[in-house]
Design a protein around this motif. Structure first.
Motif, mmCIF file in Angstrom:
data_model
loop_
_atom_site.group_PDB
_atom_site.id
_atom_site.type_symbol
_atom_site.label_atom_id
_atom_site.label_comp_id
_atom_site.label_asym_id
_atom_site.label_seq_id
_atom_site.Cartn_x
_atom_site.Cartn_y
_atom_site.Cartn_z
ATOM 1 N N VAL B 133 0.895 -1.331 0.083
ATOM 2 C CA VAL B 133 -0.270 0.155 0.157
ATOM 3 C C VAL B 133 0.856 1.282 0.140
ATOM 4 O O VAL B 133 0.705 2.130 -0.710
ATOM 5 C CB VAL B 133 -0.813 -0.004 1.394
ATOM 6 C CG1 VAL B 133 -1.688 1.443 1.317
ATOM 7 C CG2 VAL B 133 -1.999 -1.102 1.059
ATOM 8 N N ILE B 134 2.060 1.312 0.929
ATOM 9 C CA ILE B 134 2.901 2.268 0.896
ATOM 10 C C ILE B 134 3.207 2.700 -0.295
ATOM 11 O O ILE B 134 3.519 3.821 -1.064
ATOM 12 C CB ILE B 134 3.840 2.264 1.879
ATOM 13 C CG1 ILE B 134 2.858 2.039 3.366
ATOM 14 C CG2 ILE B 134 4.891 3.257 1.857
ATOM 15 C CD1 ILE B 134 4.098 1.660 4.647
ATOM 16 N N ILE B 135 3.987 1.713 -1.040
ATOM 17 C CA ILE B 135 4.692 1.746 -2.355
ATOM 18 C C ILE B 135 3.561 2.145 -3.467
ATOM 19 O O ILE B 135 3.789 3.187 -4.017
ATOM 20 C CB ILE B 135 5.146 0.382 -2.808
ATOM 21 C CG1 ILE B 135 6.496 -0.043 -1.847
ATOM 22 C CG2 ILE B 135 5.764 0.275 -4.242
ATOM 23 C CD1 ILE B 135 7.163 -1.388 -2.221
ATOM 24 N N GLY B 136 2.206 1.828 -3.335
ATOM 25 C CA GLY B 136 1.332 1.967 -4.091
ATOM 26 C C GLY B 136 1.069 3.697 -4.160
ATOM 27 O O GLY B 136 0.981 4.511 -5.000
ATOM 28 N N ILE B 137 0.843 4.250 -2.890
ATOM 29 C CA ILE B 137 0.716 5.496 -2.583
ATOM 30 C C ILE B 137 1.910 6.462 -3.262
ATOM 31 O O ILE B 137 1.797 7.425 -3.810
ATOM 32 C CB ILE B 137 0.690 5.962 -1.154
ATOM 33 C CG1 ILE B 137 -0.823 5.233 -0.678
ATOM 34 C CG2 ILE B 137 0.381 7.354 -0.756
ATOM 35 C CD1 ILE B 137 -1.125 5.103 0.950
ATOM 36 N N ILE B 138 3.155 6.073 -2.956
ATOM 37 C CA ILE B 138 4.161 6.834 -3.310
ATOM 38 C C ILE B 138 4.456 6.829 -4.922
ATOM 39 O O ILE B 138 4.300 7.907 -5.335
ATOM 40 C CB ILE B 138 5.569 5.985 -2.913
ATOM 41 C CG1 ILE B 138 5.553 6.097 -1.529
ATOM 42 C CG2 ILE B 138 6.808 6.467 -3.516
ATOM 43 C CD1 ILE B 138 6.908 5.266 -0.557
ATOM 44 N N TYR B 139 4.013 5.669 -5.416
ATOM 45 C CA TYR B 139 4.023 5.490 -6.950
ATOM 46 C C TYR B 139 3.109 6.349 -7.523
ATOM 47 O O TYR B 139 3.255 6.972 -8.375
ATOM 48 C CB TYR B 139 3.682 4.056 -7.200
ATOM 49 C CG TYR B 139 3.308 3.892 -8.655
ATOM 50 C CD1 TYR B 139 4.461 3.883 -9.727
ATOM 51 C CD2 TYR B 139 2.245 3.520 -9.243
ATOM 52 C CE1 TYR B 139 4.449 3.757 -11.034
ATOM 53 C CE2 TYR B 139 2.190 3.497 -10.718
ATOM 54 C CZ TYR B 139 2.943 3.357 -11.508
ATOM 55 O OH TYR B 139 3.000 3.279 -12.661
ATOM 56 N N TYR B 140 1.734 6.537 -6.830
ATOM 57 C CA TYR B 140 0.795 7.438 -7.296
ATOM 58 C C TYR B 140 1.389 9.058 -7.445
ATOM 59 O O TYR B 140 1.035 9.669 -8.588
ATOM 60 C CB TYR B 140 -0.441 7.470 -6.407
ATOM 61 C CG TYR B 140 -1.502 8.322 -6.736
ATOM 62 C CD1 TYR B 140 -2.543 7.971 -7.940
ATOM 63 C CD2 TYR B 140 -1.705 9.378 -5.871
ATOM 64 C CE1 TYR B 140 -3.380 8.797 -8.072
ATOM 65 C CE2 TYR B 140 -2.692 10.295 -6.356
ATOM 66 C CZ TYR B 140 -3.486 10.013 -7.579
ATOM 67 O OH TYR B 140 -4.481 10.923 -7.545
ATOM 68 N N PHE B 141 1.852 9.358 -6.405
ATOM 69 C CA PHE B 141 2.459 10.636 -6.298
ATOM 70 C C PHE B 141 3.760 10.922 -7.300
ATOM 71 O O PHE B 141 3.641 12.094 -7.963
ATOM 72 C CB PHE B 141 2.723 11.139 -4.902
ATOM 73 C CG PHE B 141 1.466 11.510 -4.158
ATOM 74 C CD1 PHE B 141 0.489 12.538 -4.459
ATOM 75 C CD2 PHE B 141 0.948 10.467 -2.964
ATOM 76 C CE1 PHE B 141 -0.477 12.720 -3.977
ATOM 77 C CE2 PHE B 141 0.024 10.692 -2.450
ATOM 78 C CZ PHE B 141 -1.062 11.688 -2.810
ATOM 79 N N ILE B 142 4.482 9.834 -7.165
ATOM 80 C CA ILE B 142 5.606 10.048 -8.234
ATOM 81 C C ILE B 142 5.163 10.104 -9.753
ATOM 82 O O ILE B 142 5.604 11.089 -10.691
ATOM 83 C CB ILE B 142 6.727 8.787 -7.935
ATOM 84 C CG1 ILE B 142 7.389 9.052 -6.751
ATOM 85 C CG2 ILE B 142 7.485 8.953 -9.262
ATOM 86 C CD1 ILE B 142 8.176 7.901 -6.338
ATOM 87 N N ARG B 143 4.285 9.322 -10.007
ATOM 88 C CA ARG B 143 3.657 9.340 -11.191
ATOM 89 C C ARG B 143 3.197 10.650 -11.772
ATOM 90 O O ARG B 143 3.082 11.017 -12.858
ATOM 91 C CB ARG B 143 2.468 8.152 -11.396
ATOM 92 C CG ARG B 143 2.247 7.640 -12.845
ATOM 93 C CD ARG B 143 1.052 6.772 -12.557
ATOM 94 N NE ARG B 143 -0.001 7.328 -11.944
ATOM 95 C CZ ARG B 143 -1.050 6.968 -12.301
ATOM 96 N NH1 ARG B 143 -1.414 6.050 -12.980
ATOM 97 N NH2 ARG B 143 -1.879 7.735 -11.488
#
Lengths: 339, 144, 118
Positions: B133-143
């Protein structure tokens, strides 16, 4: 005035209680070990005809109690007290094991030191004139102990070489106020020693300091030297713990190595039975005392032993909260008296 | 002897695990279990199934094998021999779920089997899920 | 050749875990958690996919591969549905493994009983 006390930790019994009879039941693996010929009974199946490991362990207690009373040609009503405990949470093996007997019951917990603890208390009660017959007993079961303290049986895991193997078995002694036989003459009660060992796979190292302290206290309090005993035998330090304990006692100036033994090392064939450092559990010292040692004493091969049952005090909760493993050891002198 | 001195003394004197042998056993058994996985994968790919489906089928079969070997009292023997070699593959994950379920059957279906099934594997799901989940959230904002 | 890659990658991942058990004070339970987390993080960094491309089942079968599956699912769902994907993607992708483990675990526990060790 406590006239029977000597030194800080020891009592000398003025009317030493006699071990009228002893009884032992051992598990299948123990029955394949070097002491097999000495056991009263060897289980073919470690479930002992029950549905669960815990019920099987209770049955061990029930049967060993019956057996020791039978062997002494007595009945339940002749027994003034039974003192017992085990490793399971709330000592359920002992309490469920004696529930039908209607014998007044003291439940005790000293982990694997329980056999010496119950004999100590039973002997003092008899010497005090409060009872004529007391059964002291304890049990352990490999499977129920694994389930409670380690992993499920079918979980694939390795044991480090310092690990020990919980003995499946139960042992009972029937103490009486008779005057000759194999008696309990001295009791040295140990204190809790904590040297900060946390590895549950190295119980021997956790218990060795407490054991050495109790043995040294026994000699200091009584003024005896190790050669007074034919054997100084610890409960379940295992091979490694036993070596640690021996060298700690020798450092205090008492030479015990030539007469030192450990029940956990005696009960299995360490080379062949894949038990790493040897046996452990309440049943380990109980079964060896009530079979092998009692017979050696009875037949006069040895005349006096110092029996030191050793316990590791911990629970899964205390370990998970980062507490270390506490050690304790109680010593009782078992000697031939008037025979 | 102080606590520290005693612990050092014990660590020095204690019999040691055979590290080299343990390592070799873990390597070989772990590698072999992965090869079984690859064989299953190759077989279903050769039937012309989609890769996504084959990955799912492989997982199911491997977990089934781990579960059944646990039930037949074999996986604990493999684990005693191989250590991490049989604990780390997904068959070991199955073993860590099946073994407590079997062990605690004696405490009933609900609080025994049901509650204890994840007593060992639970933390893996908890930390795996949270990390993802944490990686998903980080990925969302980086993208973004 | 393919099988050598699978064997070496899978074996190495298990070997590292064994070394951690024997050389550090880490318990097997902790190592499994570290493994799934490490797989997830390596996957998030784009590294684990490369290991999978090379080692195939050798990288998929160990528990690190489960972490990789969770993160791959999360990233796919985030791409498709946005932030909500962080919540739905992981378990969805891991559903096969989790469901199979629960189902087979339950059935096996009904049928078989533990035996004392020799």
């Amino acid at each position: 005035m406590a006239v029977k006390r000597v030194g800080n930790q020891t009592v000398i019994l003025q009317k030493p209680p006699i071990i009228l009879e002893s009884a032992s039941i051992a598990g299948k693996k123990e029955g394949e070990g070097p002491l097999a010929d000495y056991f009263d009974m060897i289980l073919e199946d470690d479930l002992f005809g029950e549905k669960t490991w815990e019920k099987a362990e209770s049955r061990l207690i029930r049967e060993v109690l019956l057996k020791v009373i039978d062997k002494a040609c007595l009945s339940y009503s002749d027994i003034n007290y039974v003192i017992s405990g085990d490793l399971l949470n709330q000592c359920i093996a002992a309490s469920f094991g004696v529930r039908e007997s209607q014998i007044p019951f003291f439940g005790v917990y000293g982990a694997c030191s329980t056999m010496a603890e119950s004999i100590s208390l039973g002997s003092m009660i008899i010497d005090g004139g409060f009872a004529d017959h007391i059964v002291c007993m304890t049990s352990s079961h490999f499977c129920s102990a694994e389930k409670q303290f380690r992993f499920p049986l079918e979980m694939g895991s390795q044991r480090p070489p310092t690990a020990q193997w919980t003995v499946t078995g139960a042992g009972a002694v029937l103490l009486s106020s008779d005057i000759s036989g194999i008696g309990i003459t001295k009791i040295t009660t140990g204190y809790i020693a904590d040297k900060g060992i946390k590895d549950a796979n190295n119980m021997g190292a956790a218990m060795a300091p407490a054991t050495a302290a109790t043995i040294v206290a026994h000699f200091k309090d009584t003024g005896l030297q190790p050669d007074y005993y034919d054997m100084i035998i610890t409960g379940d330090l295992g091979k490694f713990g036993g070596e640690l304990c021996c060298s700690m006692v020798e450092n205090e100036g008492y030479k015990i190595k030539d007469r030192y033994k450990d029940c956990g090392v005696l009960i299995y064939d360490l080379e062949k039975q894949d038990v790493a450092c040897g046996g452990s559990g309440c049943g380990c010292s109980a079964v060896v005392l009530t079979s092998y040692l009692y017979q050696l004493l009875k037949e006069g091969f040895i005349k006096r032993i110092l029996f030191v049952a050793t316990g590791a005090l911990l629970s899964t909760t205390s370990s998970q909260q980062g507490e270390s493993i506490l050690g304790i050891a109680h010593a009782v002198s078992v000697e031939r008296i008037g025979i | 002897m102080t606590k520290k001195e005693y612990q050092t003394y014990v660590n020095e004197k204690a019999p040691k695990s055979p590290k080299l042998i343990n390592g070799i056993k873990a390597f070989v058994v772990g590698g072999l279990i992965c090869i079984i996985g690859q064989l299953i994968y190759n077989f279903f790919i050769s039937l012309g199934l989609l890769e996504e489906e084959v990955l799912s089928i492989t997982t199911i079969i491997m977990i089934f094998l781990g579960a059944i070997l646990t039930g037949m009292n074999i996986y604990d023997e493999i684990g005693k021999f191989a250590g991490a070699g049989s604990a780390v593959p997904i068959t070991g994950f199955a073993n860590s779920i099946v073994s407590p379920a079997m062990e605690f059957k004696s405490e009933g279906q609900i609080m025994g089997v049901g509650a204890k099934m994840f007593v060992i594997a639970g933390p893996v799901l908890v930390y795996g899920t949270i990390t993802s989940v944490i990686i998903g959230i980080i990925y969302y904002f980086i993208r973004m | 050749m393919e099988f050598i890659k699978v064997f070496v990658v899978g074996g190495s991942i298990c070997l590292i875990a064994q070394l951690l058990i024997d050389f550090t004070k880490l318990t097997p339970a902790r190592i499994l958690v570290i493994y799934v987390t490490a797989g997830a993080i390596l996957s998030g960094l784009g590294i684990y996919q490369k290991i999978v491309d090379f080692g195939m089942a050798g990288a998929r079968i160990p528990l690190t591969g489960f972490g990789h599956v969770l993160v791959k699912g999360v990233i796919k769902e985030v791409d498709e549905t946005g932030l909500l994907g962080a919540f739905t993607g992981g378990i969805k992708a891991g559903a096969t493994g989790i469901t199979a483990a629960i189902l087979f675990g339950y059935v096996v526990a009904l049928v078989f009983s533990p035996k004392p060790k020799k």
